[in-house]
Write a protein that holds these residues in place. Structure first.
Motif, short mmCIF file in Angstrom:
data_model
loop_
_atom_site.label_atom_id
_atom_site.label_comp_id
_atom_site.label_asym_id
_atom_site.label_seq_id
_atom_site.Cartn_x
_atom_site.Cartn_y
_atom_site.Cartn_z
N SER A 15 0.56 -1.51 -0.01
CA SER A 15 0.29 -0.17 0.17
C SER A 15 0.68 1.45 -0.28
CB SER A 15 -0.66 -0.50 1.08
OG SER A 15 -1.64 -0.76 1.22
N LEU A 16 2.24 1.04 0.51
CA LEU A 16 2.82 2.29 0.81
C LEU A 16 3.53 2.49 -0.93
CD1 LEU A 16 4.54 4.76 2.64
CD2 LEU A 16 6.31 2.65 3.11
N VAL A 19 0.78 4.07 -2.82
CA VAL A 19 0.62 5.93 -2.35
C VAL A 19 1.96 7.24 -3.36
CG1 VAL A 19 0.56 6.89 0.04
CG2 VAL A 19 -0.81 5.24 -0.33
N LEU A 22 2.00 7.25 -6.63
CA LEU A 22 0.56 8.01 -7.33
C LEU A 22 0.93 9.97 -6.40
CD1 LEU A 22 -2.58 5.59 -5.61
CD2 LEU A 22 -2.01 6.52 -7.68
N MET A 23 1.61 9.53 -5.56
CA MET A 23 2.13 10.66 -5.15
C MET A 23 3.50 11.11 -6.02
SD MET A 23 4.00 11.66 -0.71
CE MET A 23 2.74 11.38 -0.97
#
Length: 601
Positions: A15-16, A19, A22-23
Motif C-alpha cells: 500500500s505504501l 501511495v 501515486l504521489m
C-alpha cells in the motif's frame, strides 16, 4: 497468527508503494501544487533536524532543569514557554514531558503546566514565519545548510549538534520560502478564495481546515506557513486566517496523543490535559470570535502595528488566544488533575504487572534513562520482596514492624494462603525483568560516558540477581512450610532460624529504603561488610546439623533437607544483597563509599 501478521505487513508495504507512486505522479502532473508541498516537506525536515540538534545538547541538562525548575505552577508554565521558544518545537517539549511524567520524574500538575506553557511558546513560531515571509530568506538558507552539513560531519558532539541546528534552520527558512513562492506564483490555480465564508460558518470551516492540515502534517509551523502565505497573497481573508490559526492548536494535539500511546496511564492523562486546554480555548474563542478580533485590533494599535499588516496581526492573535488560555485555564490545574485521576484508570489485569517507569522516549536521555531504570528496578524488588516474605511465612507488616522475629515465630501462625510461585514469577517478575533488559540494552546505545554505561549495566546484573533469587524460592517453599512447624523442635528450630535470618535481611533492606542521603553510604558499607554472612551462616548450620545427627535428634533425610535449603537461602540472601547495593543507592553514594574505602586503605 504469525501468517496473518506477515500478510498485514506485506499489505502495508505494498500500500505504501502504491501511495508513493501515486504521489510521484501527482507531483509531476501538477508542478504548481508540488512547489507548495515541497515547501511543507522541506520545512518538516528542518523541524526534525532542529529537534535532533537540541536533543544532542541535552546531556542531562534539560532533564535536570525539567525536574528541578517546575516545582510551582508558574515555573512549570515558564519552563514550557521558554523551552518551546528556544527549540521551536512544542512537539518535542510535549513528548519529553509525557515521557518524564511516565517515569514519575515530574508530577501530573507539573506536566500540565509545561504543556500549557508550550502552547504559548509555540506562538513565537508564527512571529518568526511572518518575519520570514516579508524578506528574501533564501539567501540565508543555503549558507546555513552548507555550514551545518560541514559541522555535522565532525566527530565532536557539540559541532554535530550545532550543525544539525544550522541545517534545521536552513531547511526551515527554505521551506517557508518555497511555500510563499508557491502561493505567489500560482494564486490563480491555488484559489482558496472559494472557501472564504463570512460569519460563524466561515470561522468553523477554517478552524476545521487548520486542524485537519495540522493533524495530517503533524506540524503547526508548517500549517502556519501555509496560512500566512495564503493570507499575504490574498488567497484568504483576515478573519478566515485567524480561524485557521486557531485550528492549528486543535490539530496540534494529534502529536501528543500519538506520543502518549506508548506511555503509561500518567502519560495518557497529560495528553488528555493537552486536549482539554486546546479544545477549551478553541470553544471559547469561537464563541466570542468577534470580541477576540476586536482585541487583536486594539492590541495591534497599542503596539503601533499598521492596520493593513494582517500577517503580524495574525501572529498577534496566535499569541493572544494562547495567553488568555494559559491565564484562564491554568487556574483550574488542580481541578483538572483531580478530574483526570478520578476518571482515567488503567484497564489492566490485576495479576499481570507491567513496567511503571520505562518509556521508549526516555532512551535518548541517559541521565533520565538511568533514573527510570532505578525506579523500575525498585518496582521489581518490591514484587520479589512480597514473594519472599510469603514464602518464608511472614506478612509484610511483620517485616516492616519493630517486633523481634523470635516473638513473631512464637506468637504468630504461618502466613496463610497458597502461593503459586511459578505463576507469580511469570506475571510479577519475568515481565519486568524482560522490560528492564530490553530498555537498558537500547539505552546503552546512546551512552558515550563509560561510567554511565557501567551504571546501566549494573542494573542488568542487579535485576538478574533478583530474578534468580525468586527462582530459588520454589526450591525451599515446601520444606519451609512443613518443617518450620514440625513436631520435632530441633528440625523446626533450624528452619525457623533460616526464616528469621532472611526476615532480618528483608527488614534491613526496608530500613535502607527510608534512609536519608547523608547516612546512606554508611549503610552501603555495612551491606558490603556483611556479604559473606549468608555463607558463614550456612557453614554454621552444617556444624549444627552434624551435631544433631550425632545426637540422633534429626534423621539423615532431615539433615540433607536442612543443608540443601540452607544453601538455597544463602544464595537468595547473596543475590538480594548484591542487587540492593545497586538498586537502593544513588551513584554519588557509591562514589562516596568508594572514596572512603580508598582513604582507609
Amino acid at each position: 497468527m504469525v501468517k496473518r501478521k506477515k500478510e498485514l505487513q506485506n499489505l502495508k508495504r505494498y500500500s505504501l508503494i502504491v501511495v508513493i507512486i501515486l504521489m510521484l505522479y501527482f507531483l509531476v502532473a501538477f508542478p504548481e501544487i508540488a512547489q507548495i508541498l515541497a515547501g511543507v516537506a522541506i520545512l518538516l525536515i528542518g523541524m526534525m533536524n532542529l529537534s535532533t540538534g537540541f536533543k544532542s545538547f541535552s546531556g542531562g541538562l534539560l532533564e535536570k532543569i525539567l525536574t528541578k525548575s517546575t516545582d510551582t505552577r508558574l515555573k512549570s508554565i515558564v519552563f514550557g514557554v521558554v523551552t518551546t521558544m528556544l527549540m521551536q518545537s512544542s512537539t518535542l517539549v510535549s513528548v519529553i514531558s509525557i515521557s518524564f511524567l511516565s517515569a514519575s520524574l515530574i508530577t501530573l500538575a507539573q506536566g500540565i503546566g509545561i504543556i500549557f506553557g508550550a502552547n504559548l511558546g509555540n506562538s513565537a513560531g508564527s512571529w518568526l514565519i511572518v518575519g520570514l515571509t516579508s524578506i528574501n530568506i533564501s539567501i540565508f538558507a543555503i549558507p546555513l545548510i552548507v555550514c551545518g552539513t560541514v559541522l555535522n560531519f565532525q566527530k565532536d558532539k557539540v559541532f554535530k549538534g550545532i550543525g544539525l541546528i544550522f541545517v534545521g534552520l536552513g531547511f526551515f527558512f527554505l521551506g517557508v520560502d518555497y511555500i510563499k513562492g508557491g502561493f505567489e506564483s500560482y494564486k490563480e490555480i491555488m484559489d482558496l478564495s472559494r472557501f472564504n465564508f463570512d460569519g460563524f460558518k466561515g470561522v468553523v470551516i477554517f478552524v476545521g481546515l487548520g486542524a485537519l492540515m495540522t493533524g495530517i502534517v503533524q506540524s503547526s509551523h508548517a500549517t502556519l506557513a501555509i496560512i500566512i502565505s495564503a493570507l499575504v497573497s490574498g488567497q484568504i481573508g483576515f478573519e478566515n486566517a485567524l480561524a485557521a490559526t486557531l485550528g492549528t492548536s486543535v490539530g496540534g494535539v494529534v502529536t501528543a496523543v500519538i506520543a502518549s500511546l506508548s506511555a503509561n496511564i500518567e502519560g495518557k492523562k497529560l495528553a488528555i490535559a493537552n486536549c482539554i486546554f486546546n479544545f477549551s480555548i478553541a470553544i471559547i474563542v469561537i464563541a466570542f470570535f468577534p470580541y477576540f478580533v476586536n482585541l487583536v485590533n486594539i492590541t495591534a494599535g497599542f503596539l503601533g502595528l499598521s492596520e493593513d499588516n494582517v500577517a503580524l496581526k495574525t501572529a498577534l492573535f496566535h499569541t493572544l488566544f494562547n495567553l488568555v488560555g494559559v491565564i484562564f485555564i491554568s487556574l483550574f490545574i488542580r481541578q483538572i488533575v483531580y478530574f483526570l485521576d478520578k476518571t482515567i484508570k488503567a484497564p489492566r489485569d490485576r495479576e499481570m504487572d507491567a513496567p511503571l517507569y520505562l518509556d521508549e522516549n526516555l532512551i535518548e536521555y541517559p541521565d533520565t534513562a538511568i533514573d527510570a531504570l532505578q525506579k523500575e528496578s525498585m518496582h521489581l524488588y518490591n514484587n520479589a520482596y512480597a514473594m519472599i516474605a510469603h514464602t518464608i511465612g511472614f506478612n509484610r507488616s511483620d517485616i516492616r514492624g519493630k517486633e523481634s522475629f523470635d516473638t513473631i515465630v512464637k506468637t504468630k501462625k504461618w502466613f496463610s494462603g497458597n502461593v503459586d510461585l511459578d505463576y507469580l514469577y511469570k506475571r510479577k517478575i519475568k515481565v519486568l525483568f524482560d522490560a528492564i533488559m530490553e530498555f537498558s540494552t537500547k539505552a546503552q546505545r546512546y551512552v558515550e560516558d563509560e561510567d554511565k554505561n557501567q551504571r546501566i549495566y549494573s542494573f542488568k546484573l542487579a535485576t538478574r540477581n533478583i530474578a534468580e533469587a525468586t527462582k530459588n524460592l520454589k526450591l525451599i517453599q515446601a520444606n519451609m512450610k512443613v518443617y518450620s512447624v514440625s513436631s520435632n523442635p530441633y528440625l523446626a528450630g533450624q528452619y525457623n532460624a533460616m526464616r528469621k535470618d532472611l526476615g532480618e535481611l528483608l527488614r534491613s533492606i526496608e530500613e535502607l529504603k527510608l534512609m536519608k542521603d547523608e547516612s546512606a553510604y554508611v549503610i552501603l558499607k555495612q551491606i558490603r561488610a556483611t556479604k559473606d554472612m549468608p555463607k558463614e551462616f550456612d557453614r554454621n548450620i552444617m556444624k549444627d546439623v552434624e551435631n544433631l545427627i550425632a545426637e540422633e535428634k534429626i534423621s539423615a533425610t532431615n539433615a540433607t533437607s536442612i543443608l540443601n535449603d540452607s544453601s538455597f537461602i544463602a544464595d537468595i540472601a547473596m543475590s538480594l544483597m548484591e542487587a540492593v547495593e545497586v538498586i537502593f543507592t544513588k551513584e554519588e553514594w557509591l562514589e562516596t563509599a568508594e572514596e572512603s574505602e580508598t582513604e582507609q586503605n
